[in-house]
Design a protein around this motif. Structure first.
Motif, PDB file in Angstrom:
ATOM      1  N   LEU A 158      40.333  40.732  49.370  1.00 34.77           N
ATOM      2  CA  LEU A 158      40.989  41.601  48.406  1.00 34.77           C
ATOM      3  C   LEU A 158      40.606  43.052  48.671  1.00 34.77           C
ATOM      4  O   LEU A 158      39.678  43.335  49.411  1.00 34.77           O
ATOM      5  CB  LEU A 158      40.594  41.200  46.987  1.00 34.77           C
ATOM      6  CG  LEU A 158      41.177  39.852  46.543  1.00 34.77           C
ATOM      7  CD1 LEU A 158      40.176  38.745  46.760  1.00 34.77           C
ATOM      8  CD2 LEU A 158      41.589  39.901  45.120  1.00 34.77           C
ATOM      9  N   TYR A 197      47.499  40.212  42.412  1.00 39.16           N
ATOM     10  CA  TYR A 197      46.715  41.008  43.362  1.00 39.16           C
ATOM     11  C   TYR A 197      47.638  41.371  44.520  1.00 39.16           C
ATOM     12  O   TYR A 197      48.200  40.492  45.169  1.00 39.16           O
ATOM     13  CB  TYR A 197      45.505  40.224  43.879  1.00 39.16           C
ATOM     14  CG  TYR A 197      44.584  39.778  42.777  1.00 39.16           C
ATOM     15  CD1 TYR A 197      43.603  40.629  42.279  1.00 39.16           C
ATOM     16  CD2 TYR A 197      44.703  38.509  42.216  1.00 39.16           C
ATOM     17  CE1 TYR A 197      42.760  40.225  41.259  1.00 39.16           C
ATOM     18  CE2 TYR A 197      43.864  38.104  41.198  1.00 39.16           C
ATOM     19  CZ  TYR A 197      42.890  38.959  40.721  1.00 39.16           C
ATOM     20  OH  TYR A 197      42.070  38.555  39.712  1.00 39.16           O
ATOM     21  N   THR A 249      36.285  41.431  43.075  1.00 41.75           N
ATOM     22  CA  THR A 249      36.985  40.808  41.953  1.00 41.75           C
ATOM     23  C   THR A 249      36.286  39.508  41.572  1.00 41.75           C
ATOM     24  O   THR A 249      35.784  38.796  42.433  1.00 41.75           O
ATOM     25  CB  THR A 249      38.450  40.506  42.351  1.00 41.75           C
ATOM     26  OG1 THR A 249      39.053  41.704  42.823  1.00 41.75           O
ATOM     27  CG2 THR A 249      39.240  39.974  41.188  1.00 41.75           C
TER      28      THR A 249
END
Length: 156
Positions: free
Chosen positions: A88, A64, A92
């Motif tokens: 993020l 990521y 996710t």
């Protein structure tokens, strides 16, 4: 000739950065976090940009990029083992396909609990009792900027 050498240096640097080995150290999933600058996370309010590599139970590595991380907690922020909040770019399922789909995640240090289990156990009991919302949790080993930090509880 100079241009060819410069391109070679860039390629070698990039390959070296990507060749860093990401593996599990125990039977737990392992979370590797590297800040862009290599600096530690020293604030609960200032976001630091970072990259994450998550090594799951099947040794599959998921990357990521451009996540933000900061400290979290009040009294726990003053303990030796720091808790963190990560954000993020998009929702996710870090805990697996049957779990939460979220952008914001916490890494609980559980430093005041020598068993490291009380928070996760309380959530599990709440789930068994049919509570409408109980945060999911998974224990992970954490390495931050190349330094192993210990066992953390990853939660939504």
């Amino acid at each position: 000739m100079k241009r060819l050498i410069w391109i070679s240096v860039i390629v070698l640097f990039t390959v070296g950065a990507m060749a860093q080995e990401h593996k599990r150290l125990t039977n737990l999933p392992h979370l590797y976090i590297n800040t862009f600058t290599g600096n530690p996370i020293v604030s609960k309010t200032e976001q630091v940009w970072a990259r994450i590599w998550l090594v799951d139970e099947q040794d599959v590595v998921t990357f990521y990029d451009s996540i933000s991380i900061r400290g979290r907690g009040n009294s726990t922020w003053n303990m030796a083992k720091k808790p963190y909040r990560i954000k993020l770019q998009e929702k996710t399922k870090l805990l697996g396909n049957s779990r939460a789909n979220a952008k914001k995640w916490t890494l609980l240090a559980n430093h005041g609990d020598k068993t490291l289990m009380r928070n996760a156990l309380a959530s599990y009991i709440g789930d068994l009792c049919g509570q409408p919302f109980t945060p999911a949790a998974k224990f992970v080993d954490l390495t931050l900027n190349g330094a192993y930090q210990g066992c953390y509880q990853l939660s939504d």
